[in-house]
Design an enzyme around this catalytic site. Structure first.
Site, PDB file in Angstrom:
ATOM      1  N   THR A  24      56.884  58.606   4.246  1.00  0.00           N
ATOM      2  CA  THR A  24      55.481  58.499   4.006  1.00  0.00           C
ATOM      3  C   THR A  24      55.540  59.639   2.992  1.00  0.00           C
ATOM      4  OG1 THR A  24      55.033  57.794   6.231  1.00  0.00           O
ATOM      5  CG2 THR A  24      52.891  58.265   5.010  1.00  0.00           C
ATOM      6  N   TYR A  26      65.834  60.535  12.804  1.00  0.00           N
ATOM      7  CA  TYR A  26      65.503  59.562  12.906  1.00  0.00           C
ATOM      8  C   TYR A  26      66.168  57.790  12.733  1.00  0.00           C
ATOM      9  CZ  TYR A  26      61.753  57.087  10.268  1.00  0.00           C
ATOM     10  OH  TYR A  26      60.420  56.228  10.121  1.00  0.00           O
ATOM     11  N   LYS A  33      63.251  60.847  16.412  1.00  0.00           N
ATOM     12  CA  LYS A  33      61.380  60.468  15.852  1.00  0.00           C
ATOM     13  C   LYS A  33      62.164  59.004  16.545  1.00  0.00           C
ATOM     14  CE  LYS A  33      58.353  59.000  12.396  1.00  0.00           C
ATOM     15  NZ  LYS A  33      59.269  59.235  11.162  1.00  0.00           N
ATOM     16  N   VAL A  38      55.234  61.622  15.806  1.00  0.00           N
ATOM     17  CA  VAL A  38      55.425  61.973  14.276  1.00  0.00           C
ATOM     18  C   VAL A  38      55.104  60.902  13.585  1.00  0.00           C
ATOM     19  CG1 VAL A  38      56.801  62.276  12.940  1.00  0.00           C
ATOM     20  CG2 VAL A  38      57.442  62.950  14.139  1.00  0.00           C
TER      21      VAL A  38
END
Length: 299
Positions: A54, A142, A170, A210
């Site tokens: 992001t 992640y 995540k 998250v």
């Protein structure tokens, strides 16, 4: 000084994966980043992830990433965990980003599954271990096979969890069954990386989020989490259902695009996007405005 944490919540519970504000001419907007970071912490975030997906990490330079970490740490001090995205599909480059993030003051690292090259599980294990060995910072893995092409298998997560600095994952895998097994067997602190699954992942053992939608609904995410933790399942479900239009609307297209559009309409720093990302078309902005209004967010 890093914020306080526990082994169960190494980066807090509610984190937003922050956009990277740019100026009108496309340059890094450090003042804007500090303003946005302070706003997000004031709204209730325990932590911020900078230079993640992001944050448009594929199109920011190494120098910009380091400058961004330093600026955000200066803005929020010890009020929130600042987690720096350091993962790429090149282990050596990832190590360079990790060491630069530590030097810039990051409190932790986010390491995404190497994308495009589709390494086997042993390659994933060695890649993440090398990053964790390179600094003294705690690492959040992640796992996002939709972008990377390769999942981190449960057995690999269990192996990685043996590393003293690999402390969290995540999860954007979208598989509650595999998440359940991995949470039960790895001992990693588990963070939802898929806003639509925030509540379902809490129900199988996740400890927080998250989030992308945290840019606009952090207080609601905090309320959902606290309702779940207090055992008020009905309240948590009510908040989840109220947020469904946000979860849907913010991901009708790429999340950075919608987030920057929403932030701009709300008067927060965001700025343009870097190609290949492009701004919402007028009809897409109308749809986003309509979606968010259904959850009480008025752009």
């Amino acid at each position: 000084m890093a914020p306080t944490s526990t082994p169960q919540t190494p980066f807090g519970r509610v984190l937003t994966a922050m956009v990277t504000p740019f100026t009108a001419d496309g340059a890094l907007d450090l003042d804007g980043a500090q303003q946005l970071a302070a706003h997000l912490v004031d709204a209730g975030n325990d932590g911020l992830v900078v230079s993640g997906t992001t944050g448009e990490s594929p199109t920011t330079s190494d120098a910009e990433k380091a400058q961004l970490v330093k600026a955000v740490v200066e803005a929020v001090g010890d009020r929130a965990h600042v987690v720096a995205g350091a993962g790429t599909n090149d282990t050596a480059h990832s190590i360079e980003l990790a060491t630069a993030a530590q030097k810039a003051g990051a409190h932790g690292l986010l390491a995404v599954t190497p994308y495009y090259s589709k390494p086997p599980q042993e390659g994933l294990y060695r890649h993440f271990t090398a990053i964790a060995d390179a600094t003294e910072l705690p690492v959040m893995l992640y796992d996002i096979p939709g972008r990377s092409g390769v999942p981190i298998n449960t057995e690999t997560l269990v192996r990685l969890a043996e590393h003293p600095r690999i402390v969290a994952n995540k999860d954007a895998k979208g598989d509650l069954g595999r998440a359940s097994w991995a949470i039960a067997t790895s001992g990693l602190a588990w963070y939802s990386g898929d806003d639509m699954l925030n509540l379902p992942l809490l129900s199988v053992g996740a400890i927080g989020f998250v989030s992308v939608v945290g840019h606009v609904v952090t207080p609601e995410l905090r309320a959902l989490l606290e309702a779940h933790l207090s055992g008020d399942v009905a309240k948590a479900t009510e908040i989840h259902q109220k947020l469904l239009p946000v979860f849907t609307g913010m991901f009708r297209t790429q999340g950075v695009i919608t987030t920057k559009a929403a932030l701009a309409r709300l008067g927060h720093p965001a700025g343009p996007l870097r190609l290949p990302l492009v701004e919402l078309a007028p009809e897409e902005l109308d749809q986003l405005t309509h979606d968010l209004a259904h959850s009480g967010v008025h752009l």
